[in-house]
Scaffold this active site. Structure first.
Site, mmCIF file in Angstrom:
data_model
loop_
_atom_site.group_PDB
_atom_site.id
_atom_site.type_symbol
_atom_site.label_atom_id
_atom_site.label_comp_id
_atom_site.label_asym_id
_atom_site.label_seq_id
_atom_site.Cartn_x
_atom_site.Cartn_y
_atom_site.Cartn_z
ATOM 1 N N CYS A 63 0.851 -1.283 0.195
ATOM 2 C CA CYS A 63 -0.064 -0.146 -0.170
ATOM 3 C C CYS A 63 0.934 1.142 -0.131
ATOM 4 C CB CYS A 63 -0.984 0.195 1.343
ATOM 5 S SG CYS A 63 -2.465 1.093 0.895
ATOM 6 N N HIS B 166 -3.499 -5.376 0.844
ATOM 7 C CA HIS B 166 -3.286 -5.600 2.324
ATOM 8 C C HIS B 166 -3.826 -7.193 2.503
ATOM 9 C CE1 HIS B 166 -2.639 -1.686 3.968
ATOM 10 N NE2 HIS B 166 -3.551 -1.266 3.077
#
Length: 490
Positions: free
Chosen positions: A336, A433
């Protein structure tokens, strides 16, 4: 089966263990044939999760839902605050970001009656399908300057008619003053909700606290329904960043050293829990150049303020250490915000995160990122590289990333879209994630450094389920469950 009243765990302060004990109660009620569900009106955390509907919620209630064996839903955590700086947070209501607010504006300007109505409505929807609701408070219930704005603690206990138990952390010290003071400051209506006291994190022989139990009961007029021992050998995913303090270890001999770069605004550190539980791995958090240099694998995590954290890495020497380690053959992976940091530039022309308009990245991947106000939140099914096994993860980000070289994806989604950039076996980044919760990815990451066949033959979900069962066993041994059940009867 007979429906039960809600039960609520409130605290003498923050980090007294409410979240873990709530997870244990969820598992106990599930084991006893009920259909429990967790609830917390408001969370403040940088660890979040995306539901099947693409909505965002705090990880603590996700963990508790796992313990209860039910799907997670934003009604379990209708308000989530994600700090973007020391003074401001992104506000997420019913799973959707509604904007940024300063701490002053959020906590001081009104009684938050509209948000309280939202929280009550979420609870009321949840209780139709589940029983009992296992509610969790936030911080101390006796912050007199904040009580009239409360949307998480006693106003919700009263609305729910919950049997409420006060949790105190004896390991912190001052347990008598904190318990007595907390109860003494309650209004008569709040006091009527209270059914007992739970002493948590007791070290040593609990028989030594028999006189302490009697003294607390005499002082407060409430029964001490349990003394839970301090334990460190049961893994329950922690949501609060205070849990990171125990993870700032150092490199060690005999296992694969995996360093997670310590960021000031680190988000979703739960991405690394599966790795931390792997017997082949010594996982630690650090921004010290010397400790990063000792790692075989460096993981750059997500951030709630990517540009500011990138600037910090440059100023404290960690950025240089990561680049030097990469040149020496260390595996570097970004997730991310960490993926964005591995690129050439990160731009924020609209001021989504703050005053920094643009900053150079680490220059390890041929990508450029521009931050945008729109937030992507969705669960993802994907395949990792050339491997056919299905994997799962989720996206939570506010950036658009473009390539300055031909695409080379890390993952192919179930809709055939591409994610991330794969430069080589030692250099890659992804928006996903939870990618490191998948055994296929873990074994690939560790293959150059450890024997993949040495991993335990147990899936991460099975491992977590076993931990919930162990937690429930300890709580049954040290709580008066029969008395608790009596307080939950209508």
């Amino acid at each position: 089966m007979q429906r039960l009243k809600p039960i609520m765990l409130v605290g003498t302060g923050s980090d007294v263990g409410k979240s873990v004990l709530a997870a244990g109660l969820c598992r106990i009620f599930k084991q006893d044939g009920y259909c429990p569900a967790p609830f917390k009106g408001q969370n403040m955390s940088l660890n979040s999760y995306v539901t099947a509907e693409g909505l965002e919620m705090g990880r603590a209630q996700v963990v508790q839902a796992e313990a209860a064996g039910v799907p997670c839903h934003t009604d379990m955590n209708p308000v989530l605050l994600k700090p973007t700086s020391d003074q401001a947070s992104q506000v997420i209501v019913n799973g959707k970001a509604i904007g940024q607010q300063s701490a002053h504006d959020y906590f001081k300007e009104n009684d938050r009656s509209a948000l309280l109505d939202t929280v009550k409505q979420a609870f009321d929807r949840l209780k139709v399908s589940y029983s009992p609701i296992v509610m969790e408070g936030a911080g101390s219930i006796s912050e007199l300057n904040l009580k009239h704005r409360d949307i998480t603690n006693m106003r919700m206990a009263i609305h729910a008619g919950a049997a409420t138990y006060l949790v105190a952390d004896i390991d912190k010290g001052g347990v008598f003053g904190s318990v007595y003071g907390t109860i003494a400051l309650l209004t008569p209506e709040e006091r009527a909700c209270m059914k007992g006291i739970i002493i948590n994190k007791f070290r040593g022989d609990a028989r030594l606290f028999i006189d302490g139990r009697r003294i607390l009961e005499d002082l407060t007029g409430l029964p001490v329904v349990g003394v839970i021992p301090y334990f460190s050998n049961i893994y329950i995913e922690q949501e609060d960043s205070v849990a990171l303090e125990s993870k700032f270890r150092k490199a060690a001999e005999g296992r694969v050293n995996v360093a997670v770069v310590r960021l000031r605004r680190l988000s979703n550190f739960t991405d690394f829990d599966r790795l931390e539980s792997d017997p082949r791995v010594n996982l630690y958090y650090s921004n010290e150049p010397s400790e990063l240099a000792r790692a075989a694998v460096i993981l750059i995590p997500g951030s709630k303020n990517t540009l500011a954290d990138m600037l910090d890495l440059r100023n404290n020497g960690a950025a240089r250490a990561i680049v030097q380690a990469h040149k020496a053959g260390t595996t570097v992976v970004g997730i991310c915000g960490g993926y964005q940091m591995m690129g050439e530039t990160i731009a924020d022309p609209l001021g989504v995160e703050g005053d920094i308009e643009s900053i150079p990245g680490l220059g390890l991947l041929p990508i450029q990122t521009t931050l945008l106000p729109e937030k992507t939140t969705r669960q993802r099914a994907f395949t990792f590289r050339e491997f056919p096994e299905p994997c799962e993860g989720y996206e939570i980000h506010m950036g658009q990333t473009v390539f300055t070289a031909p695409p080379s994806p890390v993952a192919i989604m179930d809709d055939q879209s591409m994610d991330g950039y794969w430069l080589n076996n030692n250099t890659w980044g992804t928006y996903l994630h939870g990618i490191l919760d998948n055994d296929r990815v873990i074994n690939y990451l560790l293959a150059p450094y450890a024997n993949a066949t040495s991993a335990k033959d147990l899936s991460f979900s099975e491992f977590k389920s076993a931990q919930f069962d162990r937690l429930a066993e300890i709580m049954r041994e040290n709580l008066d469950i029969k008395t608790i059940y009596q307080t939950l009867k209508f």
